[in-house]
Scaffold this active site. Structure first.
Site, PDB file in Angstrom:
ATOM      1  CG  HIS A  53      -5.201   7.654   4.497  1.00  0.00           C
ATOM      2  ND1 HIS A  53      -4.292   8.176   3.606  1.00  0.00           N
ATOM      3  CD2 HIS A  53      -5.686   6.524   3.927  1.00  0.00           C
ATOM      4  CE1 HIS A  53      -4.229   7.394   2.533  1.00  0.00           C
ATOM      5  NE2 HIS A  53      -5.066   6.390   2.698  1.00  0.00           N
ATOM      6  N   GLY A  54      -7.299   7.820   8.450  1.00  0.00           N
ATOM      7  CA  GLY A  54      -7.420   8.064   9.892  1.00  0.00           C
ATOM      8  C   GLY A  54      -8.867   8.319  10.267  1.00  0.00           C
TER       9      GLY A  54
ATOM     10  CG  ASN B 194      -7.378   0.683   0.552  1.00  0.00           C
ATOM     11  OD1 ASN B 194      -7.830  -0.165  -0.211  1.00  0.00           O
ATOM     12  ND2 ASN B 194      -6.211   1.259   0.376  1.00  0.00           N
TER      13      ASN B 194
ATOM     14  N   GLY C  16      -9.343   5.212   2.926  1.00  0.00           N
ATOM     15  CA  GLY C  16      -9.941   5.917   4.068  1.00  0.00           C
ATOM     16  C   GLY C  16     -11.286   5.359   4.474  1.00  0.00           C
TER      17      GLY C  16
ATOM     18  CG  ASP D  27      -2.100   0.868   1.149  1.00  0.00           C
ATOM     19  OD1 ASP D  27      -2.524   1.154   0.012  1.00  0.00           O
ATOM     20  OD2 ASP D  27      -2.642   1.263   2.204  1.00  0.00           O
ATOM     21  CG  HIS D  28      -0.739   4.805   0.445  1.00  0.00           C
ATOM     22  ND1 HIS D  28      -1.188   5.795  -0.398  1.00  0.00           N
ATOM     23  CD2 HIS D  28      -1.820   4.386   1.135  1.00  0.00           C
ATOM     24  CE1 HIS D  28      -2.485   5.962  -0.224  1.00  0.00           C
ATOM     25  NE2 HIS D  28      -2.899   5.122   0.692  1.00  0.00           N
TER      26      HIS D  28
END
Ligand code: 13P
Length: 281
Positions: free
Chosen positions: A175-176, A225, A204, A79-80
């Site tokens: 995200h988060g 995700n 996210g 990922d990322h």
């Protein structure tokens, strides 16, 4: 079924496939066991900053081994990654998919770095996800402050200049943990979906509502995700289980409780993304 690519895993059913961040053996087992118990495909992800930490290449190998032995279709996903070198590291470890995240770059630079990765990945049958637009928030300790929504007018140029299997979009997702109620720009998603000729990815996922998931899936989201919810589920189970008898320092029972908690959370999400969402449409 065993290890499958991202391209393959997204074709197994007509819903979206859950993609869950993995941090250790127990989260990996929880995620893969959930797929086995549900008879559904899953994507086990490891973030680039996590894989690059000392000793975590072994975790990557464990994920690949668990996937190969699994009775469910499992995609092992980097990922990322912001660079080619980490993608190559994951490919050497046996991952079946990588994400090259050039979302912080200009459109031209994003295309350039994405093409460098697909050139390597294509030769060894590994799938590639890219991102257009950038998500705000913190993921695996890395913070993005300047979010930018995906510009639908960039989608055709990006996809016709690259050869990716999936495209992550920025439509208000972050995200988060969301501050307040998350708002997604579905009009933007529709415009992107009308142009895109590859499946779309929603990052996210923690904190989005079931209605938002259902609408997104109906509009072309094929991968969702979830990271923060894996960590929260695991750590809450750790704290609750260790409270029962703190003096026991139960290094057998506590990790098992964490694994089971992650497994149950993942089972619910896999079911909803694959089938349950249809009831809300
Ligand atoms: P969350 O941590 O918000 O669930 O996002 C995870 C993610 O998108 C990983 O790429």
């Amino acid at each position: 079924m065993g290890l499958v690519t991202l391209e393959e895993v997204m074709k197994i059913h007509d819903g979206a496939v859950g993609a869950f961040s993995t941090y250790d053996l127990y989260s990996a087992q929880g995620i893969i066991n959930a797929a086995e118990e549900k008879g559904l495909p899953v994507i086990a992800m490891i973030g680039s900053p996590v894989l690059n930490k000392l000793g975590n290449e072994e975790l990557g190998e464990i994920m690949v081994n668990l996937a190969k032995k699994s009775s469910a279709p499992v995609c092992v996903f980097l990922d990322h990654s912001k660079d080619l070198a980490t993608c190559i590291k994951a490919i050497r470890l046996g991952f079946s998919a990588v994400m090259i995240d050039g979302s912080h770059l200009s459109l031209e630079e994003n295309i350039e770095v994405t093409n460098k990765v697909t050139e390597v990945a294509r030769g060894v049958g590994v799938s590639v996800e890219a991102e257009l637009g950038a998500l705000a928030g913190i993921e695996d300790g890395e913070e993005v402050k300047n979010a930018k929504m995906t510009d639908p007018t960039h989608v055709d140029k990006f996809l016709s200049s690259t050869d990716v299997d999936a495209l992550a979009v920025s439509i208000g997702n972050a995200h988060g943990l969301y501050k307040g109620e998350p708002k997604l720009d579905f009009e933007r998603l529709q415009k992107i979906a009308d142009i895109a000729n590859v499946p779309l990815v929603l990052h996210g996922g923690t904190g989005l509502t079931v209605e938002q998931f259902a609408k997104g899936v109906s509009m072309g989201i094929k991968k969702i995700n979830i990271g923060t919810e894996v960590k929260k589920t695991y750590i809450d189970a750790f704290i609750e289980t260790s409270k029962v008898n703190p003096a026991a320092h139960d290094m057998v029972g506590i990790p098992l409780a964490c694994k089971d908690a992650v497994k149950e959370m993942v089972k619910d999400k896999l079911e909803f993304f694959a089938r349950g969402y249809k009831e809300l449409l």
